[in-house]
Design a protein around this motif. Structure first.
Motif, PDB file in Angstrom:
ATOM      1  N   ALA A 106       0.824  -1.205   0.000  1.00 25.03           N
ATOM      2  CA  ALA A 106       0.000   0.000   0.000  1.00 25.03           C
ATOM      3  C   ALA A 106       0.864   1.264   0.000  1.00 25.03           C
ATOM      4  CB  ALA A 106      -0.938  -0.005   1.203  1.00 25.03           C
ATOM      5  N   LEU A 107       1.951   1.241   0.733  1.00 27.10           N
ATOM      6  CA  LEU A 107       2.836   2.413   0.777  1.00 27.10           C
ATOM      7  C   LEU A 107       3.492   2.651  -0.583  1.00 27.10           C
ATOM      8  CD1 LEU A 107       4.475   1.846   4.275  1.00 27.10           C
ATOM      9  CD2 LEU A 107       2.881   3.672   3.656  1.00 27.10           C
ATOM     10  N   LYS A 108       3.901   1.575  -1.241  1.00 28.88           N
ATOM     11  CA  LYS A 108       4.484   1.725  -2.573  1.00 28.88           C
ATOM     12  C   LYS A 108       3.435   2.212  -3.568  1.00 28.88           C
ATOM     13  CE  LYS A 108       8.146  -1.707  -1.976  1.00 28.88           C
ATOM     14  NZ  LYS A 108       8.638  -3.048  -2.369  1.00 28.88           N
ATOM     15  N   PHE A 109       2.214   1.779  -3.375  1.00 30.83           N
ATOM     16  CA  PHE A 109       1.097   2.225  -4.211  1.00 30.83           C
ATOM     17  C   PHE A 109       0.923   3.740  -4.063  1.00 30.83           C
ATOM     18  CE2 PHE A 109      -3.093   0.134  -5.793  1.00 30.83           C
ATOM     19  CZ  PHE A 109      -3.101   0.986  -6.885  1.00 30.83           C
ATOM     20  N   ALA A 110       0.986   4.218  -2.825  1.00 33.89           N
ATOM     21  CA  ALA A 110       0.843   5.657  -2.579  1.00 33.89           C
ATOM     22  C   ALA A 110       1.946   6.442  -3.280  1.00 33.89           C
ATOM     23  CB  ALA A 110       0.860   5.932  -1.076  1.00 33.89           C
ATOM     24  N   GLU A 111       3.174   5.952  -3.203  1.00 29.54           N
ATOM     25  CA  GLU A 111       4.289   6.665  -3.842  1.00 29.54           C
ATOM     26  C   GLU A 111       4.131   6.665  -5.357  1.00 29.54           C
ATOM     27  OE1 GLU A 111       6.467   8.486  -2.196  1.00 29.54           O
ATOM     28  OE2 GLU A 111       5.282   7.868  -0.450  1.00 29.54           O
ATOM     29  N   ALA A 112       3.641   5.544  -5.907  1.00 31.70           N
ATOM     30  CA  ALA A 112       3.416   5.483  -7.354  1.00 31.70           C
ATOM     31  C   ALA A 112       2.323   6.456  -7.770  1.00 31.70           C
ATOM     32  CB  ALA A 112       3.046   4.062  -7.766  1.00 31.70           C
ATOM     33  N   ALA A 113       1.267   6.541  -6.971  1.00 29.40           N
ATOM     34  CA  ALA A 113       0.152   7.430  -7.300  1.00 29.40           C
ATOM     35  C   ALA A 113       0.572   8.890  -7.287  1.00 29.40           C
ATOM     36  CB  ALA A 113      -0.996   7.197  -6.323  1.00 29.40           C
ATOM     37  N   LYS A 114       1.497   9.231  -6.419  1.00 24.19           N
ATOM     38  CA  LYS A 114       1.954  10.625  -6.336  1.00 24.19           C
ATOM     39  C   LYS A 114       2.650  11.072  -7.617  1.00 24.19           C
ATOM     40  CE  LYS A 114       2.679  10.541  -1.310  1.00 24.19           C
ATOM     41  NZ  LYS A 114       3.691  10.542  -0.222  1.00 24.19           N
ATOM     42  N   ARG A 115       3.162  10.108  -8.383  1.00 27.99           N
ATOM     43  CA  ARG A 115       3.885  10.456  -9.609  1.00 27.99           C
ATOM     44  C   ARG A 115       2.944  10.632 -10.801  1.00 27.99           C
ATOM     45  NH1 ARG A 115       7.411   6.473  -7.339  1.00 27.99           N
ATOM     46  NH2 ARG A 115       6.586   4.836  -8.702  1.00 27.99           N
ATOM     47  N   ASN A 116       1.661  10.357 -10.618  1.00 27.75           N
ATOM     48  CA  ASN A 116       0.699  10.461 -11.707  1.00 27.75           C
ATOM     49  C   ASN A 116      -0.320  11.559 -11.421  1.00 27.75           C
ATOM     50  OD1 ASN A 116       1.814   7.677 -11.814  1.00 27.75           O
ATOM     51  ND2 ASN A 116       0.456   7.495 -13.548  1.00 27.75           N
ATOM     52  N   THR A 117      -0.770  12.210 -12.456  1.00 28.61           N
ATOM     53  CA  THR A 117      -1.851  13.176 -12.302  1.00 28.61           C
ATOM     54  C   THR A 117      -3.176  12.489 -12.568  1.00 28.61           C
ATOM     55  OG1 THR A 117      -1.911  13.874 -14.624  1.00 28.61           O
ATOM     56  CG2 THR A 117      -0.309  14.973 -13.192  1.00 28.61           C
ATOM     57  N   ALA A 118      -4.210  12.906 -11.862  1.00 22.66           N
ATOM     58  CA  ALA A 118      -5.521  12.274 -12.016  1.00 22.66           C
ATOM     59  C   ALA A 118      -6.030  12.392 -13.447  1.00 22.66           C
ATOM     60  CB  ALA A 118      -6.514  12.898 -11.040  1.00 22.66           C
ATOM     61  N   MET A 119      -5.750  13.501 -14.104  1.00 22.48           N
ATOM     62  CA  MET A 119      -6.225  13.698 -15.469  1.00 22.48           C
ATOM     63  C   MET A 119      -5.615  12.661 -16.406  1.00 22.48           C
ATOM     64  SD  MET A 119      -8.288  15.542 -17.244  1.00 22.48           S
ATOM     65  CE  MET A 119      -8.515  17.016 -16.252  1.00 22.48           C
ATOM     66  N   ASP A 120      -4.304  12.438 -16.283  1.00 26.63           N
ATOM     67  CA  ASP A 120      -3.656  11.431 -17.120  1.00 26.63           C
ATOM     68  C   ASP A 120      -4.145  10.034 -16.788  1.00 26.63           C
ATOM     69  OD1 ASP A 120      -2.212  13.264 -18.514  1.00 26.63           O
ATOM     70  OD2 ASP A 120      -0.370  13.024 -17.346  1.00 26.63           O
ATOM     71  N   ASP A 121      -4.323   9.759 -15.497  1.00 26.69           N
ATOM     72  CA  ASP A 121      -4.722   8.429 -15.062  1.00 26.69           C
ATOM     73  C   ASP A 121      -6.047   8.017 -15.677  1.00 26.69           C
ATOM     74  OD1 ASP A 121      -2.488   8.368 -13.508  1.00 26.69           O
ATOM     75  OD2 ASP A 121      -3.502   8.886 -11.646  1.00 26.69           O
ATOM     76  N   VAL A 122      -6.970   8.956 -15.847  1.00 27.32           N
ATOM     77  CA  VAL A 122      -8.293   8.645 -16.379  1.00 27.32           C
ATOM     78  C   VAL A 122      -8.283   8.605 -17.897  1.00 27.32           C
ATOM     79  CG1 VAL A 122     -10.678   9.412 -16.567  1.00 27.32           C
ATOM     80  CG2 VAL A 122      -9.480   9.614 -14.390  1.00 27.32           C
ATOM     81  N   HIS A 123      -7.759   9.615 -18.522  1.00 30.91           N
ATOM     82  CA  HIS A 123      -7.947   9.775 -19.953  1.00 30.91           C
ATOM     83  C   HIS A 123      -7.032   8.884 -20.788  1.00 30.91           C
ATOM     84  CE1 HIS A 123     -10.968  12.926 -20.052  1.00 30.91           C
ATOM     85  NE2 HIS A 123     -10.393  13.399 -18.954  1.00 30.91           N
ATOM     86  N   ARG A 124      -5.836   8.582 -20.310  1.00 32.81           N
ATOM     87  CA  ARG A 124      -4.971   7.714 -21.102  1.00 32.81           C
ATOM     88  C   ARG A 124      -5.546   6.305 -21.259  1.00 32.81           C
ATOM     89  NH1 ARG A 124       1.097   8.768 -18.952  1.00 32.81           N
ATOM     90  NH2 ARG A 124       0.030   8.589 -16.943  1.00 32.81           N
ATOM     91  N   PRO A 125      -6.060   5.666 -20.186  1.00 33.45           N
ATOM     92  CA  PRO A 125      -6.689   4.351 -20.399  1.00 33.45           C
ATOM     93  C   PRO A 125      -7.899   4.407 -21.322  1.00 33.45           C
ATOM     94  CG  PRO A 125      -6.129   4.650 -18.091  1.00 33.45           C
ATOM     95  CD  PRO A 125      -5.923   5.978 -18.760  1.00 33.45           C
ATOM     96  N   TRP A 126      -8.693   5.462 -21.242  1.00 32.83           N
ATOM     97  CA  TRP A 126      -9.837   5.571 -22.144  1.00 32.83           C
ATOM     98  C   TRP A 126      -9.378   5.663 -23.596  1.00 32.83           C
ATOM     99  CZ3 TRP A 126     -13.065   9.785 -19.112  1.00 32.83           C
ATOM    100  CH2 TRP A 126     -13.653   9.174 -17.994  1.00 32.83           C
ATOM    101  N   GLN A 127      -8.338   6.432 -23.817  1.00 35.04           N
ATOM    102  CA  GLN A 127      -7.798   6.572 -25.177  1.00 35.04           C
ATOM    103  C   GLN A 127      -7.303   5.221 -25.686  1.00 35.04           C
ATOM    104  OE1 GLN A 127      -3.889   8.197 -25.522  1.00 35.04           O
ATOM    105  NE2 GLN A 127      -4.345   9.266 -27.431  1.00 35.04           N
ATOM    106  N   ARG A 128      -6.567   4.495 -24.829  1.00 36.93           N
ATOM    107  CA  ARG A 128      -6.028   3.197 -25.234  1.00 36.93           C
ATOM    108  C   ARG A 128      -7.146   2.186 -25.464  1.00 36.93           C
ATOM    109  NH1 ARG A 128      -0.571   3.065 -23.515  1.00 36.93           N
ATOM    110  NH2 ARG A 128       0.275   5.121 -24.032  1.00 36.93           N
ATOM    111  N   ALA A 129      -8.183   2.218 -24.620  1.00 38.67           N
ATOM    112  CA  ALA A 129      -9.303   1.289 -24.794  1.00 38.67           C
ATOM    113  C   ALA A 129      -9.978   1.521 -26.142  1.00 38.67           C
ATOM    114  CB  ALA A 129     -10.309   1.468 -23.659  1.00 38.67           C
ATOM    115  N   HIS A 130     -10.131   2.759 -26.529  1.00 40.07           N
ATOM    116  CA  HIS A 130     -10.730   3.062 -27.823  1.00 40.07           C
ATOM    117  C   HIS A 130      -9.875   2.479 -28.954  1.00 40.07           C
ATOM    118  CE1 HIS A 130     -12.900   5.192 -30.956  1.00 40.07           C
ATOM    119  NE2 HIS A 130     -11.757   5.678 -31.409  1.00 40.07           N
ATOM    120  N   MET A 131      -8.558   2.617 -28.832  1.00 40.01           N
ATOM    121  CA  MET A 131      -7.656   2.082 -29.847  1.00 40.01           C
ATOM    122  C   MET A 131      -7.795   0.564 -29.935  1.00 40.01           C
ATOM    123  SD  MET A 131      -4.273   4.375 -28.949  1.00 40.01           S
ATOM    124  CE  MET A 131      -3.211   3.434 -30.038  1.00 40.01           C
ATOM    125  N   MET A 132      -7.897  -0.109 -28.800  1.00 38.10           N
ATOM    126  CA  MET A 132      -7.988  -1.567 -28.786  1.00 38.10           C
ATOM    127  C   MET A 132      -9.286  -2.048 -29.419  1.00 38.10           C
ATOM    128  SD  MET A 132      -6.455  -2.018 -24.950  1.00 38.10           S
ATOM    129  CE  MET A 132      -6.679  -3.777 -24.777  1.00 38.10           C
TER     130      MET A 132
END
Length: 332
Positions: free
Chosen positions: A191-217
């Motif tokens: 869980a602590l490593k998860f928190a550190e990983a999350a700090k390196r990502n922005t919420a906007m990127d986290d949501v929209h990049r998977p949606w973009q990739r799902a559309h491509m797939m």
């Protein structure tokens, strides 16, 4: 339960293990990255990921498009019966689907059914036993009269790489950050490593990049499903991971090749990204370790009944699972 040196998969691993060990006949799972289908394969049971919203859920998970609640059982009839009861609209769930699908409880002929398959999506490292059992399963469908065809989805590691990590950082990662502030001493290393990983990502990127990739797939999977009744692939590309597996292990390998230690041994999260496709996970055999392996039967969007039709015919041809002493884990 088949070999306690190996884990049951997760996150609904308790459901899978309890079913395989005979502690229950039905169970539930919540599938955001494969948490119904991963333990179903690793434990040798049946799991169904319905389209998002088919089964009602509570907030905030009901608004998560990757999230699917579904049945886990030891037979397809049980899964279909359970699903027929639990699906449908709920007055307190905005995302629950009003239309209901009546799933078949008994097998029917599938002669002429068109089945597309891929063993590795073109880029996944697949364990030898998983691959062999998948090919044997396809032979069963051929003997039943189905037309089985290998397809190239045109997917690549770059399309799906890190998508689930991004998405989970937005969902669960934010919660670990909140709790880390006051309760770090009570949190697991994971869980602590998860928190550190999350700090390196922005919420906007986290949501929209998977949606973009799902559309491509879906630009390639959609046309494949338009020409075929179902698509089949392995559930997990390794039978399981060791019971003491570290999901942050920097040297985790399959076939000698380094892969992601958390999601590099499963082939499930792609269909959470493609969340309206129903996916049925069924056993395909056992690895040399005794751990079960499995396949996924993927349907067209909202076409739940067709994946059960394929699955029921396959189950009947194999004589079912857990139907005799030799087909159950020998515990104690």
């Amino acid at each position: 339960p088949w070999n306690t040196d190996w884990g049951p998969g997760g996150s609904s691993g308790g459901s899978g293990a309890a079913l395989a060990a005979g502690l229950t006949t039905i169970a539930t799972g919540t599938d955001i990255g494969g948490s119904i289908r991963i333990p179903s394969a690793a434990c040798g049971v049946v799991g169904f990921k319905p389209p998002h919203g088919r089964n009602p859920d509570g907030a905030p998970a009901n608004f998560d498009r990757f999230n699917h609640c579904g049945p886990m059982t030891r037979s397809l009839a049980d899964a279909a019966l359970m699903q027929n009861i639990t699906s449908g609209p709920h007055p307190l769930d905005h995302d629950s689907i009003r239309a209901r699908v009546k799933l078949p409880l008994t097998p029917a002929a599938i002669k002429g059914m068109k089945i597309a398959y891929s063993v590795d999506f073109g880029y996944v490292e697949v364990d030898r036993d998983v691959r062999q059992n998948m090919m044997l399963a396809l032979d069963v469908f051929r003997r039943l009269g189905a037309r089985v065809e290998e397809v190239d989805l045109g997917w690549s590691e770059s399309v799906d790489h890190d998508c689930l990590h991004w998405y989970n950082c937005m969902n669960f990662g934010r919660q670990t950050i909140w709790y880390q502030r006051d309760y770090a001493d009570l949190m697991t290393d994971y869980a602590l490593k998860f928190a550190e990983a999350a700090k390196r990502n922005t919420a906007m990127d986290d949501v929209h990049r998977p949606w973009q990739r799902a559309h491509m797939m879906y630009q390639t999977l959609g046309p494949v499903l338009a020409k075929h009744d179902v698509f089949i692939c392995p559930t997990n590309n390794a039978p399981s991971v060791r019971a003491d597996h570290d999901p942050w292990d920097p040297d985790y390998r399959i076939n000698g090749k380094k892969v992601d230690p958390e999601f590099g041994w499963v082939m499930t999260h792609q269909f959470n990204m493609l969340h309206n496709c129903p996916v049925l996970a069924v056993p395909s055999g056992h690895a040399a370790s005794g751990v079960p392996t499995g396949i996924q039967i993927v349907g067209r969007t909202w076409d739940d009944a067709r994946v059960f039709k394929a699955g029921l015919a396959y189950e009947k041809a194999l004589g079912g699972w857990f139907t005799a002493k030799g087909k159950r884990p020998q515990l104690g």
